[in-house]
Design an enzyme around this catalytic site. Structure first.
Site, mmCIF file in Angstrom:
data_model
loop_
_atom_site.group_PDB
_atom_site.id
_atom_site.type_symbol
_atom_site.label_atom_id
_atom_site.label_comp_id
_atom_site.label_asym_id
_atom_site.label_seq_id
_atom_site.Cartn_x
_atom_site.Cartn_y
_atom_site.Cartn_z
ATOM 1 N N SER A 51 0.833 -1.206 0.000
ATOM 2 C CA SER A 51 0.000 0.000 0.000
ATOM 3 C C SER A 51 0.869 1.258 0.000
ATOM 4 C CB SER A 51 -0.961 -0.044 1.197
ATOM 5 O OG SER A 51 -1.937 0.959 1.108
ATOM 6 N N HIS A 69 -7.207 -5.275 -1.774
ATOM 7 C CA HIS A 69 -6.048 -4.437 -1.491
ATOM 8 C C HIS A 69 -5.069 -5.073 -0.508
ATOM 9 C CE1 HIS A 69 -3.732 -0.746 -1.264
ATOM 10 N NE2 HIS A 69 -3.880 -0.710 0.049
ATOM 11 N N ASP A 74 -8.631 -4.342 -6.411
ATOM 12 C CA ASP A 74 -8.227 -3.383 -5.390
ATOM 13 C C ASP A 74 -9.121 -2.141 -5.488
ATOM 14 O OD1 ASP A 74 -6.975 -1.635 -3.670
ATOM 15 O OD2 ASP A 74 -4.966 -1.935 -4.490
#
Length: 439
Positions: free
Chosen positions: A250, A378, A344
Site C-alpha cells: 500500500s 487491497h 483493489d
C-alpha cells in the site's frame, strides 16, 4: 402426520448427537498439532461419525483487540463416517466446495470492518475448532498458530532515530536481510517480519508514524529516516550483503520505490498494491521534494451500503499535471517485484504497477516482474490471514471498501507468499539450503 414425522426425525437427531457426545467416539484430528505456524497449512479430519452424517465444523479466534473471528462449514461424512477437508466439499456456510484451509482464511470478524490484529508475535494465537451435530459439540480441539520459531530473537529498535523491531534467526549467520514497510495506519506490524525470520532472514519491521515518539499524523517523510534504517541493517553483524531487500504494501510501496531510486545498498524490492508516485504526503531527501498526488474527491464513490469506494480518487500519475509526483525508479539498480490485485478498491494498483514496469522498460531495463491477481483485494497479507474487505482508512477518515472476493483473495495470499520468498532467494543470494527446505 408430516409434522409428527419431522418431530420424530428432529428428536432422533438430537438423541444421536447426544449419544455421539457421550460416547466420545468422534475424533477431530489436526496435523500439525497442537501447534503450527500461522503461514502453515493444517490437515483436518473427523472420524468416528455415523455414515452420511451431516455435521458443522466451526472455528473461532480472538485477536489482540478482543475482536472475535469465526468461520463455519457443513459437511457430510462418507460411508465410513469420515470427513477429510482436503477432499470433502463444504455444502455451505462461510464457503462452499473443497478448501482445506477455509475455516482459517475465510473467517469473518464479529465486529464489522475489523482487521485481524496480533500485537505480540512471541505468543501464539489460539484457534478453537468444534465439530457440531444438531447443536451438540461432539468433538473439539484448540490449535496454537505460532509466529516465531524457536531460537528467533526479537529486539526493539530504541537507539538512534529509527523505531521498530528486529528479528534475527538462530545460528551464527550471516543472513540476508529484509526491511518490512507497512501500510499507512499500520504503525508497527510484526507479523510478516516474524514469519520471514523463520525462513532465515534478518528482518526489520519498521514503523514510520503512530508508534512511540513518532508523529501520529505525517505531513511529510524525510527519506533520511529510511536511509538510517537501511544503514543499520547493512551494518548489522548477522547480515550479509551486498544489499538488502524491501517488502512493502500500500502506502509503503511508494516509500519503497523512492528508497530504491535514491538510496544505495538495496538489491530487491517488493511493492504489493503500491503506487508509482508519492501519495498522501511529500517525500523529502537532501533538499529534493517529491510532491504527492492530489486526491480527486469528486471521484470517490459513496456506495449504497455506506462504504466509500476511493479507487478512482487517486488520479493517473502519468497525466501531465501529476508527473512531478512519479518516483524515478529508472535510477534504481535493484530488482523489482510489482504485485497488483485487480479488484483493489483502495486505488488502481494494477494501473500503477503497469506504469512502473513500463517506465523501466522505456529506460531499457528488464529488472522487474509483474504479478496480477484477478478478484483479489487491497490487503494481500500472509497465507490464511482472514480477508479484510473493508476497514477504517486514515486518509479518508472513514470506513472504505478494499475489494476482493474472499476465496480468490485467500488463494492469492498463498501464491504471493511463495513468490515473495522465491524473489528474495534469487536476488539476496540466500543459499541456506536449511531454510529452503522449510518453505
Amino acid at each position: 402426520m408430516a409434522f409428527s414425522n419431522r418431530s420424530c426425525r428432529a428428536a432422533y437427531r438430537k438423541c444421536l448427537a447426544a449419544k455421539l457426545s457421550e460416547d466420545s467416539k468422534v475424533s477431530l484430528q489436526l496435523s500439525p498439532w497442537p501447534c503450527s505456524y500461522f503461514d502453515e497449512p493444517v490437515h483436518m479430519e473427523v472420524t468416528g461419525l455415523p455414515p452420511e452424517q451431516s455435521v458443522e465444523l466451526r472455528s473461532k479466534l480472538t485477536d489482540s483487540k478482543g475482536v472475535s473471528f469465526e468461520a463455519f462449514a457443513t459437511f457430510c461424512s462418507d460411508k465410513n463416517g469420515h470427513i477429510d477437508l482436503d477432499r470433502c466439499p463444504s455444502m455451505g456456510g462461510s464457503y462452499s466446495g473443497i478448501d482445506s484451509m477455509g475455516l482459517f482464511s475465510l473467517m469473518r470478524p464479529l465486529v464489522p470492518h475489523s482487521t485481524l490484529t496480533k500485537r505480540d508475535v512471541s505468543a501464539p494465537l489460539s484457534v478453537d475448532i468444534e465439530v457440531i451435530c444438531d447443536g451438540q459439540v461432539v468433538a473439539q480441539e484448540t490449535l496454537e498458530r505460532r509466529f516465531m520459531a524457536d531460537g528467533v530473537q526479537n529486539f526493539p529498535l530504541e537507539g538512534g532515530n529509527i523505531r521498530g523491531s528486529l528479528f534475527v534467526p538462530p545460528g551464527p549467520g550471516p543472513f540476508p536481510a529484509i526491511l518490512d514497510i507497512p501500510h499507512l495506519g499500520g504503525a508497527l506490524t510484526e507479523l510478516r517480519a516474524s514469519l520471514l525470520a523463520n525462513k532465515g532472514y534478518v528482518v526489520m519491521a519498521l514503523a514510520y508514524h503512530g508508534y512511540q515518539d513518532l508523529p501520529k499524523v505525517l505531513r511529510k517523510l524525510d527519506l533520511e529516516y529510511l536511509e538510517e534504517a537501511v544503514a543499520f541493517l547493512r551494518a548489522h553483524p548477522k547480515v550479509k550483503g551486498p544489499g538488502i531487500g524491501i517488502l512493502s504494501i500500500s502506502k509503503g510501496g511508494d516509500l519503497a520505490l523512492a528508497m530504491s531510486a535514491f538510496l544505495p545498498g538495496i538489491s530487491a524490492t517488493v511493492s504489493i498494491n503500491g503506487c508509482n508516485a508519492a501519495t498522501a504526503f511529500p517525500i523529502h531527501y537532501k533538499g529534493m521534494v517529491i510532491p504527492p498526488l492530489n486526491i480527486d474527491t469528486g471521484k470517490i464513490i459513496l456506495r449504497k451500503d455506506g462504504l466509500l469506494d476511493p479507487r478512482d480518487g487517486v488520479p493517473d500519475p502519468m497525466l501531465e499535471e501529476n508527473r512531478n509526483s512519479v518516483i524515478p525508479i529508472e535510477r534504481a539498480s535493484c530488482h523489482f517485484l510489482f504485485v497488483a490485485a485487480e479488484d483493489d478498491r483502495n486505488w488502481n494498483s494494477l494501473l500503477f504497477s503497469e506504469q512502473a514496469a513500463q517506465r523501466l522498460q522505456d529506460h531499457g531495463k528488464d529488472n522487474y516482474e509483474l504479478v496480477r491477481y484477478p478478484k483479489a483485494g487491497h490487503f494481500l497479507d500472509v497465507p490464511y490471514m482472514p480477508h479484510c474487505p473493508s476497514s477504517f482508512h486514515p486518509v479518508a477518515g472513514a470506513v472504505v471498501a478494499f475489494g476482493g472476493e474472499p476465496k480468490a483473495h485467500a488463494e492469492a495470499q498463498v501464491d504471493l507468499w511463495k513468490r515473495v520468498q522465491q524473489f528474495f532467494r534469487r536476488h539476496l543470494n540466500n543459499d541456506h539450503s536449511k531454510w529452503k527446505a522449510m518453505l
